[in-house]
Design an enzyme around this catalytic site. Structure first.
Site, short mmCIF file in Angstrom:
data_model
loop_
_atom_site.label_atom_id
_atom_site.label_comp_id
_atom_site.label_asym_id
_atom_site.label_seq_id
_atom_site.Cartn_x
_atom_site.Cartn_y
_atom_site.Cartn_z
N ASP A 203 1.01 -1.48 0.07
CA ASP A 203 0.15 -0.03 -0.01
C ASP A 203 0.90 1.36 0.07
O ASP A 203 1.67 1.31 0.76
CB ASP A 203 -0.90 -0.10 1.20
CG ASP A 203 -2.35 -0.52 1.05
OD1 ASP A 203 -2.38 -0.93 -0.01
OD2 ASP A 203 -3.11 -0.54 1.71
N ASN B 210 -3.35 12.97 -3.33
CA ASN B 210 -4.54 13.34 -4.22
C ASN B 210 -5.02 14.59 -3.62
O ASN B 210 -5.23 15.59 -4.42
CB ASN B 210 -5.62 12.30 -4.15
CG ASN B 210 -5.53 11.20 -5.01
OD1 ASN B 210 -4.58 11.56 -6.05
ND2 ASN B 210 -5.79 10.21 -4.82
N ASP C 156 -2.75 10.11 -10.26
CA ASP C 156 -2.58 9.24 -11.09
C ASP C 156 -1.12 8.98 -11.89
O ASP C 156 -0.80 7.83 -11.97
CB ASP C 156 -3.48 9.42 -12.27
CG ASP C 156 -4.98 9.28 -12.12
OD1 ASP C 156 -5.34 8.75 -10.74
OD2 ASP C 156 -5.88 9.74 -12.70
N GLU D 123 -4.52 2.55 -4.34
CA GLU D 123 -3.09 2.56 -4.09
C GLU D 123 -2.48 1.16 -3.87
O GLU D 123 -1.60 0.95 -3.24
CB GLU D 123 -2.85 3.69 -3.38
CG GLU D 123 -3.24 3.46 -1.83
CD GLU D 123 -4.84 3.84 -1.57
OE1 GLU D 123 -5.21 3.88 -0.54
OE2 GLU D 123 -5.47 4.14 -2.69
#
Length: 412
Positions: free
Chosen positions: A256, A264, A273, A300
């Site tokens: 992760d 973000n 992205d 993620e």
């Protein structure tokens, strides 16, 4: 992702694969259309031997020819093409064409012998030509998958027979008819070849379309890595193989990216992205060798399946990757985007995990422990088991302190 360089003088890997698949189709079509064709020579030979009186005059020779035709027919039927395309299939096709042409040559020799045999009536000679014409028609219409076989077979049948007819007085009319028929055969061969190529191209287009859909169904659109479906199917298959046939060791890494929502929120989803794509490229570059499957399994979340790798080696390599990610921030659109990653690692154990679901769950617990301990670290199932504590309690295990052994030293 990794780039594959084309070999000089050859096409791209896709073109080479397409050629191999097309050749494999041609080989299978050649066998399908001709596997029982050898027995037709027996069907034609026995009546002609009787009509021409050869069987009465040369019984031993006729029996020998019958046995040879039978042997070639059986060998042809039993000589099946290899399933895998490649050099073996090409060698098979050469052998198979030689077997077919063997029957053709014997028939052509019989036909020429009948034409030159003065004791055989012209009507019987005319009857024998029906077999030659029939075999030429079969070659022209059914063997379009192999142009070399078609052309060689027709030439072997027509040319000697036509020359013999021209040389024997009283048979010139038959020679004229066979000459005109040879012209028709040329046209028929080209038409059959064009029709076959169209069918082959259509089949190839359908296969490529199927492959594209299959690839899309297995590929994560954003990163180009395998998607969760491909990951789940591969993990299930490898664990089943390990359980059923004592296959190679299966090791799983779950990753992760830490606090990705913050990235973000701070930089925007476009940067986020791109960060995922860059991370995926780095992950594939580090673990994209044979025996490894690299996948994106969630937003993620990433996963790796390593075949034949021990948990200790996987732990060492995962920690080296973690350190490299933390030390090298991503440069995106003039911004520095730092990343860290938490990783859970484990190897399949039949007694502990029983199946792929249990295996995945155990490694997921290790990943959860890595997050609980402060993130940016690696925790293995083996370390959790040896600690003997609930994942809610802090574990005194730091991933940067993976012990160096002879096995892990080879990956340093």
């Amino acid at each position: 992702m990794a780039t594959v360089n084309a070999v000089p003088g050859r096409g791209s890997p896709d073109e080479e694969r397409r050629k191999e698949r097309r050749f494999a189709t041609r080989a299978l079509d050649t066998y399908a259309s001709s596997s029982i064709g050898g027995f037709l020579y027996l069907v034609a030979w026995l009546p002609i031997a009787q009509v021409t009186g050869l069987i009465a005059r040369y019984p031993l020779g006729c029996v020998s020819i019958t046995l040879v035709f039978l042997l070639l027919a059986v060998v042809r039927h039993q000589t099946r093409p290899p399933q895998e395309p490649g050099p073996a299939q090409r060698r098979w096709l050469h052998r198979y064409l030689a077997i077919i042409l063997g029957s053709v040559i014997i028939w052509a020799a019989i036909q020429v012998g009948i034409i030159f045999d003065a004791s055989i009536a012209p009507l019987a000679k005319s009857v024998s030509l029906f077999g030659t014409v029939a075999f030429c028609s079969v070659l022209a219409h059914l063997y379009a998958s192999s142009l070399r076989l078609t052309v060689a077979g027709i030439l072997l049948l027509v040319v000697p027979t036509t020359v013999a007819l021209w040389l024997v007085p009283g048979l010139h009319l038959l020679a004229v008819a066979l000459t005109f028929y040879a012209g028709y055969l040329g046209t028929a061969v080209m038409q059959s070849r064009r029709d076959y190529r169209r069918r082959l191209e259509l089949a190839e287009a359908l296969l490529e379309q199927r492959d594209r859909y299959e690839q899309l169904s297995w590929t994560d659109e954003l990163t180009g890595l395998c998607n969760r479906r491909r990951f789940a199917e591969t993990l299930n298959a490898q664990v089943r193989q390990r359980v059923a046939a004592s296959g190679p060791n299966v090791t799983l890494m779950l990753m992760d990216i830490d606090h990705f929502k913050t990235i973000n929120d701070r930089y925007g989803h476009i940067i986020g992205d791109e960060a995922l794509r860059r991370f995926a490229d780095r992950l594939h570059g580090e673990f994209g060798e044979p025996g490894m499957l690299v996948a994106r399994t969630g937003g993620e979340e990433f996963a790796l399946i390593a075949t034949g790798m021990s948990e200790e080696v996987a732990m060492f390599r995962a920690d080296a990757f973690r350190l490299a990610v933390a030390a090298d921030a991503l440069q995106i659109a003039g911004l520095q985007v730092p990343l860290t990653v938490s990783i859970g690692v484990g190897s399949f154990d039949l007694q502990l995990h029983r199946n792929d679901d249990g295996f995945y769950g155990a490694v997921d617990v290790a990943l959860y422990a890595a997050k609980q301990q402060g993130r940016n670290r690696v925790v293995s199932v083996g370390l959790l088991d040896s600690a003997g504590k609930d994942v809610q309690a802090p574990l005194n295990v730091q991933s940067s302190m993976v012990p160096m052994t002879e096995e892990t030293a080879g990956h340093a």
